[in-house]
Design a protein around this motif. Structure first.
Motif, PDB file in Angstrom:
ATOM      1  N   VAL A 160      -5.776 -16.504  -5.469  1.00 35.58           N
ATOM      2  CA  VAL A 160      -7.061 -16.045  -4.960  1.00 35.58           C
ATOM      3  C   VAL A 160      -6.915 -15.762  -3.467  1.00 35.58           C
ATOM      4  O   VAL A 160      -6.487 -16.633  -2.701  1.00 35.58           O
ATOM      5  N   VAL A 161      -7.236 -14.545  -3.043  1.00 30.89           N
ATOM      6  CA  VAL A 161      -7.230 -14.212  -1.619  1.00 30.89           C
ATOM      7  C   VAL A 161      -8.634 -13.790  -1.216  1.00 30.89           C
ATOM      8  O   VAL A 161      -9.437 -13.364  -2.051  1.00 30.89           O
ATOM      9  N   ILE A 162      -8.916 -13.919   0.067  1.00 29.39           N
ATOM     10  CA  ILE A 162     -10.239 -13.612   0.600  1.00 29.39           C
ATOM     11  C   ILE A 162     -10.092 -12.552   1.686  1.00 29.39           C
ATOM     12  O   ILE A 162      -9.304 -12.710   2.622  1.00 29.39           O
ATOM     13  N   ILE A 163     -10.855 -11.470   1.546  1.00 26.75           N
ATOM     14  CA  ILE A 163     -10.912 -10.417   2.559  1.00 26.75           C
ATOM     15  C   ILE A 163     -12.364 -10.287   2.988  1.00 26.75           C
ATOM     16  O   ILE A 163     -13.262 -10.183   2.151  1.00 26.75           O
ATOM     17  N   SER A 164     -12.603 -10.329   4.286  1.00 23.16           N
ATOM     18  CA  SER A 164     -13.987 -10.268   4.761  1.00 23.16           C
ATOM     19  C   SER A 164     -14.089  -9.358   5.973  1.00 23.16           C
ATOM     20  O   SER A 164     -13.084  -8.915   6.531  1.00 23.16           O
ATOM     21  N   LEU A 189      -9.116  -1.811  -0.309  1.00 17.77           N
ATOM     22  CA  LEU A 189      -7.847  -2.536  -0.300  1.00 17.77           C
ATOM     23  C   LEU A 189      -7.831  -3.602  -1.397  1.00 17.77           C
ATOM     24  O   LEU A 189      -6.824  -3.781  -2.096  1.00 17.77           O
ATOM     25  N   ALA A 190      -8.951  -4.309  -1.568  1.00 18.79           N
ATOM     26  CA  ALA A 190      -9.024  -5.343  -2.599  1.00 18.79           C
ATOM     27  C   ALA A 190      -8.794  -4.751  -3.981  1.00 18.79           C
ATOM     28  O   ALA A 190      -8.054  -5.314  -4.807  1.00 18.79           O
ATOM     29  N   ARG A 191      -9.411  -3.613  -4.266  1.00 17.34           N
ATOM     30  CA  ARG A 191      -9.257  -2.993  -5.585  1.00 17.34           C
ATOM     31  C   ARG A 191      -7.843  -2.454  -5.783  1.00 17.34           C
ATOM     32  O   ARG A 191      -7.340  -2.429  -6.906  1.00 17.34           O
ATOM     33  N   HIS A 192      -7.210  -2.030  -4.702  1.00 15.65           N
ATOM     34  CA  HIS A 192      -5.823  -1.584  -4.797  1.00 15.65           C
ATOM     35  C   HIS A 192      -4.896  -2.765  -5.120  1.00 15.65           C
ATOM     36  O   HIS A 192      -3.977  -2.634  -5.930  1.00 15.65           O
ATOM     37  N   LEU A 193      -5.156  -3.918  -4.508  1.00 15.46           N
ATOM     38  CA  LEU A 193      -4.293  -5.076  -4.687  1.00 15.46           C
ATOM     39  C   LEU A 193      -4.483  -5.743  -6.047  1.00 15.46           C
ATOM     40  O   LEU A 193      -3.513  -6.185  -6.674  1.00 15.46           O
ATOM     41  N   ALA A 194      -5.729  -5.860  -6.506  1.00 19.34           N
ATOM     42  CA  ALA A 194      -6.022  -6.678  -7.681  1.00 19.34           C
ATOM     43  C   ALA A 194      -6.590  -5.907  -8.859  1.00 19.34           C
ATOM     44  O   ALA A 194      -6.672  -6.457  -9.960  1.00 19.34           O
ATOM     45  N   GLY A 195      -6.985  -4.673  -8.651  1.00 20.69           N
ATOM     46  CA  GLY A 195      -7.668  -3.936  -9.710  1.00 20.69           C
ATOM     47  C   GLY A 195      -9.158  -4.210  -9.659  1.00 20.69           C
ATOM     48  O   GLY A 195      -9.590  -5.300  -9.250  1.00 20.69           O
ATOM     49  N   PRO A 196      -9.996  -3.273 -10.072  1.00 18.70           N
ATOM     50  CA  PRO A 196     -11.453  -3.436  -9.938  1.00 18.70           C
ATOM     51  C   PRO A 196     -12.023  -4.620 -10.702  1.00 18.70           C
ATOM     52  O   PRO A 196     -13.026  -5.199 -10.292  1.00 18.70           O
ATOM     53  N   PRO A 238       0.847  -1.201   0.000  1.00 14.48           N
ATOM     54  CA  PRO A 238       0.000   0.000   0.000  1.00 14.48           C
ATOM     55  C   PRO A 238       0.881   1.249   0.000  1.00 14.48           C
ATOM     56  O   PRO A 238       2.059   1.191   0.354  1.00 14.48           O
ATOM     57  N   ASP A 239       0.302   2.374  -0.388  1.00  8.01           N
ATOM     58  CA  ASP A 239       1.048   3.626  -0.372  1.00  8.01           C
ATOM     59  C   ASP A 239       0.348   4.635   0.536  1.00  8.01           C
ATOM     60  O   ASP A 239      -0.744   4.391   1.052  1.00  8.01           O
ATOM     61  N   GLN A 240       1.002   5.753   0.710  1.00  8.21           N
ATOM     62  CA  GLN A 240       0.463   6.764   1.618  1.00  8.21           C
ATOM     63  C   GLN A 240      -0.854   7.322   1.110  1.00  8.21           C
ATOM     64  O   GLN A 240      -1.763   7.638   1.904  1.00  8.21           O
ATOM     65  N   GLU A 241      -0.983   7.443  -0.218  1.00  9.84           N
ATOM     66  CA  GLU A 241      -2.234   7.949  -0.783  1.00  9.84           C
ATOM     67  C   GLU A 241      -3.406   7.054  -0.416  1.00  9.84           C
ATOM     68  O   GLU A 241      -4.492   7.532  -0.059  1.00  9.84           O
ATOM     69  N   LEU A 242      -3.206   5.722  -0.489  1.00  8.91           N
ATOM     70  CA  LEU A 242      -4.264   4.797  -0.105  1.00  8.91           C
ATOM     71  C   LEU A 242      -4.575   4.920   1.373  1.00  8.91           C
ATOM     72  O   LEU A 242      -5.753   4.944   1.775  1.00  8.91           O
ATOM     73  N   ALA A 243      -3.548   4.992   2.208  1.00 11.18           N
ATOM     74  CA  ALA A 243      -3.763   5.122   3.649  1.00 11.18           C
ATOM     75  C   ALA A 243      -4.539   6.396   3.975  1.00 11.18           C
ATOM     76  O   ALA A 243      -5.459   6.387   4.813  1.00 11.18           O
TER      77      ALA A 243
END
Length: 464
Positions: free
Chosen positions: A424-428, A314-321, A269-274
């Motif tokens: 494949v990762v899962i965030i819930s 976070l999911a969209r940052h990691l994998a793209g929409p 992650p970057d500062q902009e996302l945080a």
């Protein structure tokens, strides 16, 4: 192995027909292998279809990663496309019960090109003289040279498997070219001569010396031999990669010295996302580190603390929409809704039938297999409201053991066991009304990593 000995199935005419309908007319629409095959074989001769089944047997025969019944099921599925199907002989059924090596995902994903190589090799054999055919039937090095004369497709693992099938007493059942060289270089002291440029010949003599010393066959993938030659796994870093292994090898190796591997990454992650999430960058970096260590993560905390928003962003940052799927659990949500199940389907004349339909998790995993270099994220909202044992079913086991394979609830007898792709990762998120300084493991989710979604409140992560 022939299904109908004495019949001219392996004729040049049948090979040329297969080349025209399979090699020269590829179906690149991203569809299922069997759907493509049915269209390609529409109107094909019985001889060409039977030849394809026997070539398919050559492809599957040495694989210990496919059950015998799975191999036979695939063969019958091909033979049923004939106008007058032939039976699979009993000796073939018996032969498929054993295997020499684990093919892994490489053999599944590369099947189209592997069969393409076998068809091209069959055509090449028909260009050789009777004397040349006799020579390659007796001399393993002549056979290897004939196979090397077929330049495309590369498919090094299929080439290694074919050499082993043809001359199992000379070529070892080590189809990974990188591993063959590593084993040769590690045990070069067993050579009674200087090392040569011929890895296969060197390995043959090394293996023979080992068998004389050990008074029997030696498996270089077992203790105590494997730790001597196999490099240790690289330390976990910022990327989550797939290393080159005997059961999971990149099928696009350009040559035997190329050890490149298919990789996907979990980016930092970057500062902009945080700043957009109003959280500390260090806390956000800790979330991604947890995902690299184990690809499941639960955000928990009281309602209204931004858990769902953080998970989705976070999911969209990691994998793209485009590579993010969002589902919401509730008490009525089931395995059939989540993974796959039979659904009513309109038929002709007003009739209604049932068809096995994929759910969001199945669609996501199928896409992940097609694009192993990309990351895919499943976001589960309100995971605490669902009955996880009911929703995940046998998939629950795979959350903990990504390298294992299981039979699915609705799989047919000839279906391959299912594996959960590593990309494949899962965030819930889980509503939790208890004190934020007392993180806990969700009572239904032992394989899931739990992390507070309110870092500013001083919560701690619970490491499972």
């Amino acid at each position: 192995m022939r299904f109908t000995p004495g019949q001219p199935v392996w004729s040049v005419a049948n090979f040329q027909e297969l080349k025209a309908i399979y090699v020269d007319s590829p179906d690149e629409g991203g569809r299922d292998f069997w759907d493509k095959l049915a269209d390609q074989f529409d109107g094909a001769s019985d001889g060409a279809i039977q030849l394809f089944a026997e070539i398919f047997l050559t492809n599957m025969l040495p694989l210990s990663s496919l059950l015998g019944r799975t191999k036979i099921g695939y063969l019958r599925r091909v033979l049923e496309m004939m106008e007058e199907p032939v039976a699979v002989p009993d000796d073939v059924v018996a032969a498929t019960a054993v295997g020499a090596f684990h093919g892994g995902p490489g053999f599944n994903f590369g099947r189209y090109s592997q069969l393409w190589l076998l068809i091209n090799f069959g055509l090449h054999l028909h260009t050789l003289s009777p004397a040349e055919l006799t020579e390659i039937g007796e001399d393993p090095l002549a056979f290897r040279a004939a196979l090397a004369a077929v330049k495309t497709p590369n498919q090094p693992m299929q080439r290694g498997a074919l050499r082993y099938l043809a001359f199992p007493k000379f070529f070892l059942s080590i189809v990974n070219p990188v591993h063959r060289r590593l084993i040769r270089d590690t045990f070069v002291s067993y050579l009674p001569r200087q090392v040569s440029d011929d890895v296969d010949a060197d390995l043959f003599e090394i293996n023979r010396a080992f068998e004389q010393e050990q008074l029997g066959p030696v498996d270089f993938y077992q203790e105590p031999w494997e730790p001597m030659w196999k490099p240790p796994k690289p330390p976990k870093g910022k990327g989550f990669g797939i290393s080159a292994r005997d059961d999971d090898v990149d099928e696009e190796l350009d040559d035997e010295n190329d050890s490149s591997v298919t990789e996907f990454s979990i980016v930092d992650p970057d500062q902009e996302l945080a700043d957009s999430l109003h959280v500390d960058l260090d806390w956000l970096a800790r979330c991604t580190d947890l995902l690299r260590d184990r690809p499941q993560l639960i955000f928990y905390g009281p309602p209204g603390t931004g858990k769902t928003y953080i998970a989705k962003t976070l999911a969209r940052h990691l994998a793209g929409p485009d590579n993010v799927t969002i589902v919401q659990f509730h008490p009525a949500y089931s395995y059939e809704d989540f993974f796959e199940g039979f659904r009513p389907t309109p038929r002709s004349e007003g009739q209604v039938g049932f068809e096995l339909k994929p759910g969001p998790m199945r669609r996501l995993t199928d896409r992940a297999r097609t694009h192993p270099d990309q990351l895919f994220v499943l976001v589960v909202d309100e995971i605490n409201r669902g009955n996880l044992a009911k929703i995940f079913g046998e998939l629950y086991f795979l959350l903990e053991y990504r390298d294992e394979a299981i039979d699915l609830m609705y799989s047919t007898d000839n279906a391959e066991p299912f594996t959960l792709p590593r990309n494949v990762v899962i965030i819930s998120r889980d509503d939790h009304h208890g004190p934020l300084d007392r993180p806990r493991r969700h009572r239904h989710a032992p394989p899931l990593r739990i992390h507070s979604a309110a870092p500013s409140a001083g919560a701690h992560e619970n490491f499972s």
